[in-house]
Every structure is written in C-alpha cells, then in structure tokens.
Write a protein that holds these residues in place. Structure first.
Motif, PDB file in Angstrom:
ATOM      1  N   LEU A 292       0.844  -1.200   0.000  1.00  0.00           N
ATOM      2  CA  LEU A 292       0.000   0.000   0.000  1.00  0.00           C
ATOM      3  C   LEU A 292       0.879   1.250   0.000  1.00  0.00           C
ATOM      4  O   LEU A 292       0.582   2.224  -0.708  1.00  0.00           O
ATOM      5  CB  LEU A 292      -0.929   0.008   1.210  1.00  0.00           C
ATOM      6  N   TYR A 293       1.953   1.226   0.769  1.00  0.00           N
ATOM      7  CA  TYR A 293       2.873   2.364   0.789  1.00  0.00           C
ATOM      8  C   TYR A 293       3.510   2.550  -0.588  1.00  0.00           C
ATOM      9  O   TYR A 293       3.585   3.679  -1.099  1.00  0.00           O
ATOM     10  CB  TYR A 293       3.954   2.158   1.841  1.00  0.00           C
ATOM     11  N   ALA A 294       3.949   1.463  -1.213  1.00  0.00           N
ATOM     12  CA  ALA A 294       4.552   1.551  -2.541  1.00  0.00           C
ATOM     13  C   ALA A 294       3.555   2.112  -3.553  1.00  0.00           C
ATOM     14  O   ALA A 294       3.908   2.933  -4.410  1.00  0.00           O
ATOM     15  CB  ALA A 294       5.051   0.175  -2.988  1.00  0.00           C
ATOM     16  N   ALA A 295       2.302   1.678  -3.450  1.00  0.00           N
ATOM     17  CA  ALA A 295       1.270   2.182  -4.362  1.00  0.00           C
ATOM     18  C   ALA A 295       1.014   3.666  -4.131  1.00  0.00           C
ATOM     19  O   ALA A 295       0.790   4.431  -5.080  1.00  0.00           O
ATOM     20  CB  ALA A 295      -0.023   1.392  -4.175  1.00  0.00           C
ATOM     21  N   ALA A 296       1.055   4.103  -2.864  1.00  0.00           N
ATOM     22  CA  ALA A 296       0.858   5.525  -2.561  1.00  0.00           C
ATOM     23  C   ALA A 296       1.983   6.366  -3.149  1.00  0.00           C
ATOM     24  O   ALA A 296       1.738   7.458  -3.684  1.00  0.00           O
ATOM     25  CB  ALA A 296       0.781   5.728  -1.046  1.00  0.00           C
ATOM     26  N   LEU A 297       3.215   5.885  -3.059  1.00  0.00           N
ATOM     27  CA  LEU A 297       4.339   6.621  -3.664  1.00  0.00           C
ATOM     28  C   LEU A 297       4.138   6.762  -5.164  1.00  0.00           C
ATOM     29  O   LEU A 297       4.369   7.842  -5.728  1.00  0.00           O
ATOM     30  CB  LEU A 297       5.661   5.909  -3.376  1.00  0.00           C
ATOM     31  N   ARG A 298       3.733   5.683  -5.808  1.00  0.00           N
ATOM     32  CA  ARG A 298       3.500   5.756  -7.260  1.00  0.00           C
ATOM     33  C   ARG A 298       2.386   6.738  -7.565  1.00  0.00           C
ATOM     34  O   ARG A 298       2.480   7.533  -8.509  1.00  0.00           O
ATOM     35  CB  ARG A 298       3.158   4.364  -7.817  1.00  0.00           C
ATOM     36  N   TYR A 299       1.316   6.692  -6.798  1.00  0.00           N
ATOM     37  CA  TYR A 299       0.185   7.588  -7.022  1.00  0.00           C
ATOM     38  C   TYR A 299       0.583   9.054  -6.871  1.00  0.00           C
ATOM     39  O   TYR A 299       0.200   9.906  -7.686  1.00  0.00           O
ATOM     40  CB  TYR A 299      -0.926   7.249  -6.023  1.00  0.00           C
ATOM     41  N   LEU A 300       1.361   9.348  -5.847  1.00  0.00           N
ATOM     42  CA  LEU A 300       1.715  10.743  -5.544  1.00  0.00           C
ATOM     43  C   LEU A 300       2.829  11.298  -6.433  1.00  0.00           C
ATOM     44  O   LEU A 300       2.790  12.477  -6.806  1.00  0.00           O
ATOM     45  CB  LEU A 300       2.148  10.860  -4.079  1.00  0.00           C
ATOM     46  N   PHE A 301       3.807  10.455  -6.762  1.00  0.00           N
ATOM     47  CA  PHE A 301       5.036  11.006  -7.351  1.00  0.00           C
ATOM     48  C   PHE A 301       5.409  10.455  -8.725  1.00  0.00           C
ATOM     49  O   PHE A 301       6.133  11.134  -9.470  1.00  0.00           O
ATOM     50  CB  PHE A 301       6.211  10.764  -6.390  1.00  0.00           C
ATOM     51  N   ASP A 302       4.950   9.274  -9.063  1.00  0.00           N
ATOM     52  CA  ASP A 302       5.350   8.675 -10.344  1.00  0.00           C
ATOM     53  C   ASP A 302       4.442   9.206 -11.441  1.00  0.00           C
ATOM     54  O   ASP A 302       3.591   8.508 -11.983  1.00  0.00           O
ATOM     55  CB  ASP A 302       5.269   7.152 -10.250  1.00  0.00           C
ATOM     56  N   ARG A 303       4.653  10.471 -11.769  1.00  0.00           N
ATOM     57  CA  ARG A 303       3.786  11.195 -12.697  1.00  0.00           C
ATOM     58  C   ARG A 303       4.601  11.877 -13.788  1.00  0.00           C
ATOM     59  O   ARG A 303       5.673  12.419 -13.523  1.00  0.00           O
ATOM     60  CB  ARG A 303       3.001  12.266 -11.936  1.00  0.00           C
ATOM     61  N   PRO A 304       4.085  11.875 -15.019  1.00  0.00           N
ATOM     62  CA  PRO A 304       4.784  12.593 -16.093  1.00  0.00           C
ATOM     63  C   PRO A 304       4.720  14.095 -15.851  1.00  0.00           C
ATOM     64  O   PRO A 304       3.806  14.604 -15.199  1.00  0.00           O
ATOM     65  CB  PRO A 304       3.997  12.202 -17.351  1.00  0.00           C
ATOM     66  N   GLU A 305       5.687  14.800 -16.385  1.00  0.00           N
ATOM     67  CA  GLU A 305       5.728  16.246 -16.206  1.00  0.00           C
ATOM     68  C   GLU A 305       5.291  16.977 -17.468  1.00  0.00           C
ATOM     69  O   GLU A 305       5.602  18.144 -17.650  1.00  0.00           O
ATOM     70  CB  GLU A 305       7.145  16.675 -15.817  1.00  0.00           C
ATOM     71  N   GLY A 306       4.539  16.301 -18.320  1.00  0.00           N
ATOM     72  CA  GLY A 306       4.198  16.870 -19.606  1.00  0.00           C
ATOM     73  C   GLY A 306       3.077  17.898 -19.606  1.00  0.00           C
ATOM     74  O   GLY A 306       2.947  18.681 -20.541  1.00  0.00           O
ATOM     75  N   ARG A 307       2.234  17.913 -18.563  1.00  0.00           N
ATOM     76  CA  ARG A 307       1.139  18.886 -18.547  1.00  0.00           C
ATOM     77  C   ARG A 307       1.698  20.302 -18.515  1.00  0.00           C
ATOM     78  O   ARG A 307       2.745  20.575 -17.941  1.00  0.00           O
ATOM     79  CB  ARG A 307       0.265  18.683 -17.310  1.00  0.00           C
ATOM     80  N   GLN A 308       0.958  21.219 -19.100  1.00  0.00           N
ATOM     81  CA  GLN A 308       1.418  22.606 -19.163  1.00  0.00           C
ATOM     82  C   GLN A 308       1.667  23.183 -17.774  1.00  0.00           C
ATOM     83  O   GLN A 308       2.634  23.877 -17.533  1.00  0.00           O
ATOM     84  CB  GLN A 308       0.395  23.474 -19.910  1.00  0.00           C
ATOM     85  N   ASP A 309       0.756  22.879 -16.835  1.00  0.00           N
ATOM     86  CA  ASP A 309       0.938  23.395 -15.481  1.00  0.00           C
ATOM     87  C   ASP A 309       1.661  22.396 -14.576  1.00  0.00           C
ATOM     88  O   ASP A 309       1.926  22.685 -13.417  1.00  0.00           O
ATOM     89  CB  ASP A 309      -0.413  23.768 -14.849  1.00  0.00           C
ATOM     90  N   GLY A 310       1.980  21.207 -15.123  1.00  0.00           N
ATOM     91  CA  GLY A 310       2.727  20.216 -14.375  1.00  0.00           C
ATOM     92  C   GLY A 310       1.943  19.497 -13.301  1.00  0.00           C
ATOM     93  O   GLY A 310       2.485  18.640 -12.617  1.00  0.00           O
ATOM     94  N   ALA A 311       0.683  19.818 -13.120  1.00  0.00           N
ATOM     95  CA  ALA A 311      -0.069  19.292 -11.994  1.00  0.00           C
ATOM     96  C   ALA A 311      -0.982  18.156 -12.422  1.00  0.00           C
ATOM     97  O   ALA A 311      -2.038  18.384 -13.009  1.00  0.00           O
ATOM     98  CB  ALA A 311      -0.871  20.407 -11.337  1.00  0.00           C
ATOM     99  N   TRP A 312      -0.616  16.939 -12.128  1.00  0.00           N
ATOM    100  CA  TRP A 312      -1.379  15.770 -12.558  1.00  0.00           C
ATOM    101  C   TRP A 312      -2.765  15.723 -11.936  1.00  0.00           C
ATOM    102  O   TRP A 312      -3.695  15.171 -12.518  1.00  0.00           O
ATOM    103  CB  TRP A 312      -0.616  14.491 -12.195  1.00  0.00           C
TER     104      TRP A 312
END
Length: 243
Positions: free
Chosen positions: A28-48
């Motif tokens: 569950l902790y590993a999944a939370a890290l992925r959910y919070l931080f493993d995100r692409p930075e491609g959005r214009q405002d960067g906010a997933w």
C-alpha cells in the motif's frame, strides 16, 4: 566483547518508521508513492491532479496517516528517483485540502492521537533529508523562488489546514512547534524561511510566546550579518507579522 552501542531515542523511532513498523502494508505504501510522485511532467501546469479522470487513492484516514509518517521519515531515500517538480506536486497533494482530503486524515475521529503525533514526529525529517538538500542551492528574495517544491516549502504552514482544526490541542501545539524549531536548524535558507513563515502565521495558536521569542532571537544572532533580509523577516515572524 564490545558492548553494542545504545541507540538514541531518535534512532529507535527512525527504525520504527517503516511500513511494517507503523502497521502499514508495504504494497500500500509503494502504491501511494507511485500515485503521488510517479507522474509525467508533460502537462502545461505540471499538476497531474487537475486531470478530470483522476481517481482518488483508496486508503482510510489511518492508512493515510501512516503513509505520511513513513513518507516524511524516508523521503530523502524513497523520493530520490523523482524530480523536484514531481516531489513538489506530490507533497502539494498531501498538504493542500483544495486538492485532496489527505490533510484531514490525521485529525479524523478514527485516528488515535498517538498515531497523529508519530506522523508529526517524523515530519522534520522531510525537511532535513529531502526538501532542504533539494533547495540548498536556492538564494532568492524571500517568497519568490519558483517551482512546485519551492511552493510547498514556503507555503506549507500557510495552506496546510491540519493544525488549524486542532489548534487548541496542547499536544498538537507542541508537535507543530517542534517541527518549526527543527526546520530552523536545517542548513537551507529556504527551509529556514519556511519555518519563519510558519512561526509568523501560527505564533498565537502555538501558545508559547516566550519560547518563540527566545528561539527566534537566537536564530537572528546566528544569521550571516550580510543577510539583512533574512534578519528582517525573522524579526517580522517573531512579532507575528508575515504575509
């Protein structure tokens, strides 16, 4: 035979700040890290989290409290593979109730106060091992640094609603003050500014006027004599006058 070196109280606590140590499923902790931080930075405002189809992470308030405990204590290593922007946006989701309900987890009626205090006990490590080293190179006019991580650093105690909702609870007052005190000792100007910002905003609610005055006065004496802006800001925080 040499005696084993006795661990300090802080070291003993640190050993317990693992998923297993706080009673959290590692997956569950590993999944939370992925959910919070493993995100692409491609959005214009960067906010997933502005994505219309973004689903909430399924965790109870107690689980979110424990996730934060482990995250705060281990951010220096667990977030090492993520960029400053990824870390900043993930932490913003954790601190900002306009983005999520995570800030209310630790004060939910279902969460024992001791669990919340363990989370707060771990919080200084987030600033010392993660935010501080990442922003140690920044030396800009106070409050002007850009980027998601700089925003989180400076605005945490301005935006974070958790303490506001329990501001009359003595253990919460002591816990928040301990975090701010330890932040002043982090060798990163941005973190020190963030601590002063928090002290300025929370001064009355912390309910320890004399201690704040003495602590900030000592900090002012320690500041490089050429950094008059930081001295002035510290004086303003000492008097509860920050924006």
């Amino acid at each position: 035979m040499k005696k084993a070196k006795r661990l300090t109280a802080a070291q003993q606590r640190r050993l317990g700040w693992t998923p297993q140590g706080v009673g959290l499923a590692p997956e569950l902790y590993a999944a939370a890290l992925r959910y919070l931080f493993d995100r692409p930075e491609g959005r214009q405002d960067g906010a997933w989290y502005w994505g219309a189809d973004e689903a909430d992470f399924d965790a109870t308030p107690l689980e979110w409290t424990r996730i934060q405990t482990v995250l705060f204590a281990n951010a220096g290593t667990d977030l090492a593979g993520y960029s400053d922007e990824q870390v900043g946006h993930g932490l913003n989701y954790v601190m900002n109730n306009s983005l999520s309900d995570v800030p209310f987890a630790a004060i939910d009626a279902s969460v024992p106060l001791d669990e919340a205090m363990r989370m707060m006990d771990a919080m200084p490590t987030l600033w010392r091992d993660c935010i501080g080293p990442r922003l140690a190179h920044v030396h800009q006019p106070i409050g002007s640094a850009t980027g998601a991580l700089a925003h989180v650093c400076y605005m945490w105690f301005d935006v974070w609603p958790t303490f506001w909702n329990v501001k009359h609870e003595p253990r919460w007052q002591a816990a928040v003050w301990q975090v701010l005190r330890e932040m002043l000792d982090v060798p990163c100007r941005e973190v020190q500014v963030a601590a002063l910002h928090g002290i300025g905003h929370e001064q009355q609610r912390l309910n320890r006027r004399d201690e704040i005055d003495k602590t900030v006065a000592a900090f002012i004496r320690s500041i490089d004599r050429n950094d008059q802006n930081l001295k002035n800001y510290a004086q303003a925080a000492r008097q509860g006058r920050v924006l």
